[in-house]
Design a protein around this motif. Structure first.
Motif, short mmCIF file in Angstrom:
data_model
loop_
_atom_site.label_atom_id
_atom_site.label_comp_id
_atom_site.label_asym_id
_atom_site.label_seq_id
_atom_site.Cartn_x
_atom_site.Cartn_y
_atom_site.Cartn_z
N HIS A 127 8.66 -16.62 0.94
CA HIS A 127 7.38 -16.95 0.28
C HIS A 127 6.59 -17.99 1.06
O HIS A 127 5.37 -18.08 0.93
CB HIS A 127 7.65 -17.48 -1.14
N ARG A 171 4.27 -16.87 5.45
CA ARG A 171 3.27 -15.80 5.32
C ARG A 171 2.94 -15.13 6.65
O ARG A 171 2.45 -13.99 6.65
CB ARG A 171 1.99 -16.36 4.68
N PRO A 216 3.86 -11.54 5.09
CA PRO A 216 2.70 -11.58 4.18
C PRO A 216 3.04 -10.86 2.89
O PRO A 216 3.76 -9.85 2.90
CB PRO A 216 1.60 -10.86 4.96
N ALA A 223 6.72 -8.33 0.17
CA ALA A 223 6.34 -8.80 1.51
C ALA A 223 6.67 -7.72 2.53
O ALA A 223 7.68 -7.04 2.40
CB ALA A 223 7.09 -10.08 1.84
N THR A 256 -1.00 -5.32 3.27
CA THR A 256 -0.47 -6.09 2.13
C THR A 256 -1.00 -5.51 0.82
O THR A 256 -0.26 -5.35 -0.15
CB THR A 256 -0.88 -7.57 2.26
#
Lengths: 339, 339, 339
Positions: free
Chosen positions: C127, C130, C134, C273, C284
């Motif tokens: 988390h 990124r 992502p 992710a 994403t």
């Protein structure tokens, strides 16, 4: 407090296809489906692996397949296959309910399977005689105990009040009606005659009465949950009352099958068939619209009545018009005591 | 846990006509109706034949007639006729509740009928004096116990928080308010003074104050369920505080009648009257809109508070601002103990 | 029947601001808020004066202030001020819950505060990464017991049935999957390999596979309520299976945190992710849309399953695919027994 050893209407034949169908009957969730071979089956609506309702799955051949992990059950509720597993324990099964398709209806037996005798299913051949009795069918979900629907049908003095906007008519005429009631082996039947009376506007519209008529309302209750209604009128002098003539004039046959869903709700299956102008579909449509409007008036009353009775139990009093209802209650009590 | 031997507001006079009206009071379903002679009556909302709420029927003369099979009851709850039946058992009756119409309100007594003394009904003559106190009325249905509404009215420190977007004003001014509270024979009264303070914008808009004012909020609670509110302001120097002068300036009288429906819901009857610019209906409308917005803010808080208290009972603590509320609780406890 | 001495996800970090936030965790209403200093705090959502939920109030500095009468509480639940009152009793307090913000999540401890050890909070560093992973986040409110969500994740044979319209694929391929499962100190982990198989269309679309792939689904359950998922595929020959290579190809990491709200509802926190085409926000978004659709399919099943299990408790049977689930149940039972 249900009578379990009895046949109830589970569905109209037209409701059941190879897409599983969920309906709760006597508080039991049931998955109904039409097998590949065409026969209707009914099983407990709960996979015995992880509990998902089987009605969310699909039919494959003769089996119903759970929509979660693909476990299949046959019409007897036996688990017939588990994807990726060789051995299937014979203990893996769900309950199956005897069903029978007859007269356009799917009948179900929720009690001891061995006691299910198809010969005791109430018959209604008019559903199969569309030439003489064209009709349309309906199922209403009512938020009331099923017995209130039966009660409603067995005391017609409500017509002048509940249906004053539709089929009601003059309260005095109803009060003057000639009325005979008799217990039958499985319930009660009664007939009300409005002799030499003015026909209601809907009757005139339907069959062009030009004068006074003899009008009858004939009901038969077959415990626990079917009511046959035969309503009609013939011109005075044609012998409807005196000679039992029923040919011509105005004639309706209504089937009422009331199936408990819970103590507080029921499924109300009805059809309306007309014995005049049988080749005119518009007449069938008009009748259906009129009955729908009438039964919607009943539904409003029944649901308010049920909520009121549920909220505060208190003694009720009978009137002289409760005779048929009281006999019907006895028939139900007898069935209940027999279990 | 209701106080039954007490008068409660059942309805605004304007709500009750010859069309039967259903309202639940202290968990009893009541059918209210205006008889042909004009008097209001209230009976148990449940026919003793088959249980249908009588409020679904209609008024015929002095009687209310059930909408199912036409059974009629008089204002005392006695069954007066059954269609098509000669004899009516004197046991066929529904409960009747003492009612009294006064000051634009229908009051009802849910306890022992013999104990109902009209002289103990709280008076509110302003409702009958539209020339001096033009007003509009409202009834809100709240999902909270009725005592929470009373509590709300008896601790005005909530104004700065609940009503900060409307009538709230400065929290410190409220904290500085001069406050006197006293038990009365039937409840509690208190007065809060904001002396020599800036008038709120709504006051200025209403009566063109040009400078500072002496502002009061006077409340009286009459157990179990009425609160009188008299709110106003006069320019400093006119003697509102010193000499008890109330003439001119800004003046509102609000009636609050709170009637339990269930333990979890209540009917909140209120009216807002203004003692200035009495001949301008637009002023009445503006006041009503402002009060409606304010009471909607209270309703949101009260319903959330009730849900929270219901979910988890746990001890609560009083603050110094709970004095009036504590006296009111004692008055309620006293009434309750007397039953 | 909750495990209380455990860390649960209370919220995404992004959900908590200086505006108080209400969430019920393990049947306790909690008010979460970000103090002026930035730290997150969680207190019982019920003012100890008159019971209003504190979440309806506001944050002032380090305190949460009740929206009814302005009573303020600090992050430890101590009443810090009452408007217009000098002395505040130290008994006036609400319960405070240990919280910790980590990996984009607010974790909460609902059990004995002294037993709360932050080092036992499940980590999920992805988390915070990124650039490499992502992702987008979601919280779903599900009308089912939280354990059903865990069960769902631990038996992937549901993919071919529940997700046949989305990610399902061939039931036989799933049945043929190579599967290894092992208990861990805090739960269970398993890996499923679909070796030398055709990649699903979504995989091809994502990373342009041109031939067969080795595909894995790796799950780890950390009791009581977190599941890590690592799903991916590499072209045959790149050694995903043989050499543990994970570079390139298709790779998803999904975080599942499931927090009981009541016995019948839960909060389902998840993120998705991707470890490919990391610089393309559209990828994403596409992934998030696909996962949302997939989890909506699960939600429908889980809620129907829960309602079915609640309606009629009855014995259930395991299949060979329930191994991971059974180990997880043991881990939960162990935690529960320890309380």
């Amino acid at each position: 407090m249900f009578i379990r050893n009895a046949w109830y209407v589970a569905a109209w034949s037209s409701e059941i296809s190879t897409r599983p169908f969920a309906r709760t009957v006597l508080e039991e969730p049931v998955a109904l489906f039409r097998r590949g071979s065409g026969t209707v089956a009914a099983v407990e609506d709960r996979c015995c692996h992880r509990g998902l309702p089987l009605s969310l799955g699909e039919v494959r051949g003769e089996c119903i397949v759970c929509g979660y992990h693909g476990i299949a059950y046959d019409a007897d509720g036996r688990c017939s296959s588990i994807p990726g597993q060789q051995h299937v324990s014979p203990r893996m099964r769900v309950r199956a309910f005897p069903t029978h398709e007859q007269d356009g209806l799917i009948w179900i037996w929720m009690g001891t399977p061995d006691a299910a005798d198809r010969r005791t299913i109430p018959r209604y051949a008019y559903h199969e005689d569309r030439a003489e009795w064209p009709h349309r069918t309906c199922v209403q979900h009512l938020r009331c105990n099923y017995r209130l629907v039966i009660d409603n049908l067995l005391d017609l003095t409500h017509l002048a009040f509940v249906h004053k906007a539709t089929i009601g008519g003059d309260p005095d005429a109803h009060a003057r009606a000639q009325f005979s009631v008799a217990a039958t082996e499985r319930g009660v039947q009664f007939i009300r005659w409005l002799l030499n009376s003015l026909p209601p506007p809907t009757y005139v519209q339907a069959v062009n009465f030009t004068g006074r008529v003899d009008r009858w309302m004939e009901f038969e209750f077959v415990a626990p949950a079917v009511v046959y209604q035969f309503t009609g009128a013939l011109a005075v002098g044609e012998g409807a009352y005196e000679r039992g003539n029923r040919r011509g004039g105005f004639a309706l046959r209504i089937f009422h099958g009331i199936t408990p869903e819970t103590e507080d709700t029921c499924h109300y299956f009805w059809s309306g068939a007309h014995g005049y102008r049988q080749s005119e579909p518009a007449v069938t449509d008009t009748l259906f619209a009129a009955l729908s409007a009438t039964f919607a008036e009943d539904a409003a009353i029944l649901e308010a009545q049920h909520a009121s009775l549920r909220a505060r139990p208190a003694p009720l009093f009978n009137t002289v018009h409760d005779r048929a209802r009281v006999i019907a209650e006895r028939a139900l009590d007898k069935l209940f005591a027999a279990e």
